[in-house]
Write a protein that holds these residues in place. Structure first.
Motif, PDB file in Angstrom:
ATOM      1  N   CYS A  78      -7.050 -89.260  40.245  1.00  0.00           N
ATOM      2  CA  CYS A  78      -7.246 -89.790  41.587  1.00  0.00           C
ATOM      3  C   CYS A  78      -6.686 -91.214  41.642  1.00  0.00           C
ATOM      4  O   CYS A  78      -6.323 -91.793  40.627  1.00  0.00           O
ATOM      5  CB  CYS A  78      -8.726 -89.770  41.966  1.00  0.00           C
ATOM      6  SG  CYS A  78      -9.742 -91.004  41.133  1.00  0.00           S
TER       7      CYS A  78
ATOM      8  N   CYS B 220      -8.438 -93.668  43.342  1.00  0.00           N
ATOM      9  CA  CYS B 220      -9.547 -94.494  43.835  1.00  0.00           C
ATOM     10  C   CYS B 220      -9.429 -95.910  43.273  1.00  0.00           C
ATOM     11  O   CYS B 220      -8.955 -96.115  42.175  1.00  0.00           O
ATOM     12  CB  CYS B 220     -10.888 -93.919  43.372  1.00  0.00           C
ATOM     13  SG  CYS B 220     -11.303 -92.375  44.165  1.00  0.00           S
TER      14      CYS B 220
ATOM     15  N   THR C 228     -11.096 -90.627  38.044  1.00  0.00           N
ATOM     16  CA  THR C 228     -11.401 -89.256  37.649  1.00  0.00           C
ATOM     17  C   THR C 228     -10.274 -88.339  38.112  1.00  0.00           C
ATOM     18  O   THR C 228      -9.235 -88.805  38.586  1.00  0.00           O
ATOM     19  CB  THR C 228     -12.746 -88.795  38.241  1.00  0.00           C
ATOM     20  OG1 THR C 228     -12.626 -88.740  39.665  1.00  0.00           O
ATOM     21  CG2 THR C 228     -13.883 -89.739  37.866  1.00  0.00           C
TER      22      THR C 228
ATOM     23  N   CYS D 114     -11.730 -85.842  44.121  1.00  0.00           N
ATOM     24  CA  CYS D 114     -11.962 -86.288  42.752  1.00  0.00           C
ATOM     25  C   CYS D 114     -13.474 -86.278  42.510  1.00  0.00           C
ATOM     26  O   CYS D 114     -14.250 -86.031  43.438  1.00  0.00           O
ATOM     27  CB  CYS D 114     -11.392 -87.677  42.537  1.00  0.00           C
ATOM     28  SG  CYS D 114     -12.223 -88.950  43.498  1.00  0.00           S
TER      29      CYS D 114
ATOM     30  N   CYS E 174     -15.233 -88.936  41.353  1.00  0.00           N
ATOM     31  CA  CYS E 174     -15.760 -90.304  41.271  1.00  0.00           C
ATOM     32  C   CYS E 174     -17.160 -90.394  41.889  1.00  0.00           C
ATOM     33  O   CYS E 174     -17.995 -91.161  41.435  1.00  0.00           O
ATOM     34  CB  CYS E 174     -14.820 -91.279  41.974  1.00  0.00           C
ATOM     35  SG  CYS E 174     -13.267 -91.544  41.098  1.00  0.00           S
TER      36      CYS E 174
END
Ligand SMILES: [Zn+2]
Ligand SMILES: [Zn+2]
Length: 236
Positions: free
Chosen positions: A37, A39, A45, A54, A56
């Motif tokens: 991902c 993020c 993640t 994802c 997260c």
């Protein structure tokens, strides 16, 4: 409530497959080939290809199980941690293949930390710098490992249940003298008097503040166990 069990496939041919059930949509996917991902988080993640989410935001229990069972290549993947290079961009291209082939003559670092993300991050950093790496989660395991194998450096967390990193250091020095260098990582004992005590009473060789910084870790390792020649594409 879905069951968050992570089920690795039996696959003797390659350890690159890691099939898990998505925490959100419950579909199985192979995390080993899933996308990371993007993020804006310290720890990234993987993205489920079915629902495009994802994990997260998944519950801690899911993440813990996922990372505990994950293959090393995934757990210590640089994409997970976003390691800065000289131009400030995360690098993850040429990490393991080249270094693995010449692993025998590299100094061997044993990483001791009870927290999986920190252990994996440190392993990822240390391998990237060019050292050979082994990880354990307790000081007790570290004592067994250092008795059995040859390690040049022990990189340990200061604060762990049962035995702390300073006590581990004292015991390592008692048994191995200066054969093993000890680098202590700490978020707590950062005051000057702790540092002096660690170095004079417990014979710690290097002292690193947490959160770990790549450059500081690299410099500390270079001081206690210099690499015979420059190997890492990003270490300077
Ligand atoms: Zn999904
Ligand atoms: Zn994410």
């Amino acid at each position: 409530m879905p069951d968050f069990d992570v089920v690795p496939l039996d696959s003797p041919v390659t350890d690159e497959r890691y099939v898990v059930a998505c925490w959100k949509c419950d579909e199985d996917f192979d995390a080993a080939v899933a996308a990371w991902c993007t993020c804006d988080a310290k720890l990234r993640t993987l993205v489920c290809p079915h629902c495009a989410l994802c994990f997260c935001q998944a519950p801690f229990s899911y993440k813990r199980k996922f990372w505990t069972d994950a293959p090393k290549s995934l757990r210590e993947h640089t994409r997970r941690f976003c390691i800065p290079t000289q131009d400030g961009v995360a690098s993850h291209a040429e990490e393991t293949r080249e270094s693995r082939s010449s692993s025998e003559d590299r100094p061997h670092v044993l990483i001791v930390d009870d927290e999986e993300p920190i252990r994996s991050l440190a392993a990822c950093y240390v391998e990237k710098i060019g050292y050979k790496v082994t990880t354990v989660s307790t000081p007790e395991e570290a004592l067994v490992m250092t008795d059995a194998g040859s390690f040049d450096v022990v990189l340990t967390d200061a604060l762990m249940p049962k035995m702390d990193g300073r006590e581990l250091c004292r015991r390592l020095k008692e048994e191995h003298g200066d054969q093993i260098k000890v680098v202590l990582m700490t978020s707590l004992y950062t005051a000057r008097h702790f540092r002096i005590e660690a170095q004079h009473v417990f014979k710690v060789d290097e002292y690193l503040a947490k959160p770990l910084r790549y450059g500081e870790l690299r410099d500390a390792l270079h001081r206690v166990a210099p690499l015979s020649r420059e190997r890492s594409p990003i270490a300077k």
